[in-house]
Design a protein around this motif. Sequence first.
Motif, PDB file in Angstrom:
ATOM      1  N   ARG A   1       0.997  -1.044  -0.057  1.00 55.84           N
ATOM      2  CA  ARG A   1      -0.010   0.030   0.014  1.00 55.84           C
ATOM      3  C   ARG A   1       0.746   1.343  -0.101  1.00 55.84           C
ATOM      4  O   ARG A   1       2.209   1.263   0.204  1.00 55.84           O
ATOM      5  CB  ARG A   1      -0.859  -0.014   1.194  1.00 55.84           C
TER       6      ARG A   1
ATOM      7  N   PHE B   1       1.186   2.402  -8.544  1.00 50.63           N
ATOM      8  CA  PHE B   1      -0.327   2.105  -8.424  1.00 50.63           C
ATOM      9  C   PHE B   1      -1.094   2.528  -9.643  1.00 50.63           C
ATOM     10  O   PHE B   1      -1.138   3.555 -10.275  1.00 50.63           O
ATOM     11  CB  PHE B   1      -0.801   2.798  -7.284  1.00 50.63           C
TER      12      PHE B   1
ATOM     13  N   GLU C   1      -5.566   0.547  -4.912  1.00 57.43           N
ATOM     14  CA  GLU C   1      -4.815   1.226  -3.711  1.00 57.43           C
ATOM     15  C   GLU C   1      -3.769   0.218  -3.202  1.00 57.43           C
ATOM     16  O   GLU C   1      -3.048   0.435  -2.115  1.00 57.43           O
ATOM     17  CB  GLU C   1      -5.988   1.490  -2.387  1.00 57.43           C
ATOM     18  N   THR C   2      -3.651  -0.964  -3.980  1.00 61.73           N
ATOM     19  CA  THR C   2      -2.520  -1.707  -3.598  1.00 61.73           C
ATOM     20  C   THR C   2      -1.863  -2.247  -4.959  1.00 61.73           C
ATOM     21  O   THR C   2      -2.693  -2.038  -6.042  1.00 61.73           O
ATOM     22  CB  THR C   2      -3.180  -2.938  -3.050  1.00 61.73           C
TER      23      THR C   2
END
Lengths: 164, 808
Positions: free
Chosen positions: A17, A41, A46-47
């Motif tokens: 993250r 990203f 978000e990951t």
Amino acid sequence: MGFNGTSPLLDQRGELRPEDFGAIRELSMNPIGDRIISAFFSPGKETVDFASFVRILAHFHPTETSRSRDGVQPEPANSRTRKLKFAFQLYDQDRDGKISREELLQVLRTMLEMQVTEEQLQSIAERAIQEADLDQDDAISFDEFRKSLEKVDIDHKMSIRFLS
Amino acid sequence: MTSAHLLLLICLISGVTSVKGDVALLHQEVITGISIVTFKWNHVKTPYLVALWILVAVLAKLVIESFPSVTNVIPESALLICFGWILGGIIWAADLQQTFSLTPTVFFYFLLPQIILDAGYSMPNKLFFTNLGGILLYAILGTVWCAATLGLSLWGCQAGGAMGALDIGLLQYLLFGSLIAAVDPVAVLAVFEQVHVNEVLFIMVFGESLLNDGVTVVLFNVFDAFVKLGGPRINAVEIIKGIISFFVVAFGGSLVGLAFGLLVSLLSKYTKNIQIIEPGFIFVLGYLSYLTADMLSLSAILSVTFCGVSCQKYLNSNMAESSVNTVRYVMKVFANGSETIIFVFLGISAIDKTIWVWNTGFVLLTLFFTLVYRFIGTFIQTWWLNQYRLVPIAFIDQLIMSYGGLRGAVAYGLATMLDDQRIKEKKLMIGTTLIVVYFTVILQGVTMKPFVTWLKVKRAAVAEVTLIEKVQNKVFEHSLVAIEDISGQIGDNYLRGKWKIFEEKWMSRFLLTSEARKKQDYIFNVFHQLNLKDAVDYVDEGERRGSLEFVRNESAFINFKKKLGDEFSEVLPDIMAAASDDPDAMRRDPVSSVSLQMHEKTMQGTRETEDIDAHHLLQQHLYKGRKQHLHRYSRNHLDINTDDNEVQEIFQRTMRNRLESFKSAKMGLAPAKTITKHTKKDQQQKVIFIYSIEYMGYYTIASGGSFPFRVNYKAGAGIENPTFMPDPDPMAPMQIPPWQAEDEPDGSTVSPSQRAQVRLPWTPTNLRRLAPLRISTQSTDSFAQADTPASQEKDKKWPPPPPPPSDK
């Protein structure tokens, strides 16, 4: 590889993250550290998982000129074009395919010391766009970007050796 | 006109030298009476001749440089050699013997050291150490390879009968090989100076030429000793001793040089009161390092090189500006002068019948093998080296590297030092050495430039790059650093980072004066330069207007202080609008009283035209990446380094950005990833209060007004963030710098510049470190902190919001 062992990126979830990147102290001392982080990203996500992580890092592998190119093979991640595309996206945060004056200004702001006044920044950005903008649309497209950097030795400047 | 003078001088010299024979007689006359004037030639003979020779050499250079069309084609060194031939011919004709030649003593003790010292002192350190692995490889392995193969091949050819009847043993061949094999720094510099190849290629060849002295000295001494010992006495022990002596000589020499370098740096720390002869130290100590190493039979060239390399930074920081300039220029003068003299004498020494023993086979084979083995050696080594290099050395560059292996005066000097009792064919060797030197310097020198052009070798970047390129280069640098950090690689940067930390902690503290350490602060430098430039322009403006009357005009004073990067003669507001034909629309509104401050751009960007020179602005203000920057080495081109330390700024800025984006995320505004846009019209006051958040740095940051990237600091920032605060340093209290606290326009009566001036100079006792970042120990905000109270609020108190900015 840093992801799973030697780097400070601790990770048990199998994905990263933004906060994990933030834990790297040196990145906060980098003017474009945040942009690099966000480059990992994909927009909206978000990951980042290991595969994507490696794919992004692969952009920085030294270009191999000896590789024979057949039309079937997809363009490798570390080709000159892809590297330039990566660099382009560092500017073009809204992914519209053009570097607008505003985006350029943002990058300039982070990269220039605080002594520079706003007017000076504006004029630099304007000059830069003037120099690179060929179709006079007041923004720099990827092709114009690539053209203005054709003299730059991308290999030298955008390569890191990864444990090879 | 100059040629005629030169000819006159030449005649004078030959006249003088031939006269000296007769003068000896005069002094033996019986003195019969008082002589009103006597001709005391013998008293002044040596110094006179020395001075005369220097004059001749320099005049030769003068003549040569007045024909730029010729020097473009033929390198200066070649022309100097030719000139030496002519001169030698004249002297020969006058004297029928060669009274002047390049003796080893003169060469090695009086002509060579200053060239090497200059090379070391002006060495682009970053470039050098980055490529050190390759350089060492070429210097050590390459030289040994060339020496061995050359010696063996020649011996083989002799055994095969290609050279007729020569009485040279294998050992002597190896000895000869070792002195011929070394690439010569003087020649390399002289030729590459004019060609401007790309910096990696240059530093490889040049670094090799400097460092191979270690090997050459060892090889020469070892084989010399072997030759003296005689063949049968050589056994394994001697050979092992030889190998060990290499390490001793090379490392010992470097250590001696380092020691002297540190000594001179330390000395320069205390020379504040004798600034007038401060520059002398480096020359004396550099020379002493050369002599000391030679005395201990270590590598003298390595010693001087490392002396120069190690003391650069400290000398440049510690000494006064004028001293720094003096050192640079004097070094160049010495180095240039020596080089000229060397080449002239190389020419003269040839015109000597006594040394010429000709053996066609020997000469031709030597030439051939020298070239061939150099090429082969370079290619093999580069192939191996490229496995380990990030960016491999291109094939074309390798060609130039091989072709650039020039031999020069060092080889000749060594040849003349051969023991002529043991080595019967010394004359042959000397002659052959001279031929090789001429071949490389003249032929290869002349053809180097066309070769480079024809092969399209990458040249040093001379052209002004576009703005986009400049910015993009920096972006690349920063990206690389970031990626290395992310991937946890121990790359170049890691080592360099560690070295930097060590260096800052131990060496700088020890070797730099306190002022110098202060000046490492970039901001202070900029401020200093601003002040200097201001003063100069102030006076210029006054003179231009006929008097300094205008100074007394208050408004003019304030407006003069306004710096927007334009021509200073246009400072008065009434003429500025009229006279300025600057196209930039935004500069038409006269921003008031932006003053003599450190957050303005440095004066080096001002130009004759009214345009802000965007290129210069960029050049000055781009943050340097941790991987470092361009460097150009040139005999004729002196550049000043600027050292930066902007880590603070970047860190603060990043923290602020993260705060803002976090805050806007928290407030439900734009998502965390987008960068908030600051426009000039953006009147939103962004006040961000302290939260105990992960990303918080040390201070709260409030920004507002129309210069959003300037940061106001609030007192009482004290958030512990374990990630960012490894050592519990007390929080530095901050105050709003007064020139930012009020965002009012022209209304303020007190010009902030004056206020800023009041705040200066800051006292060291109040200096606080902004953040315990490992890398930097300087605070960019030292000015702001100069007057802050010693007490600090450490509790997590929300500071009162700043006054709302007025509309602009």
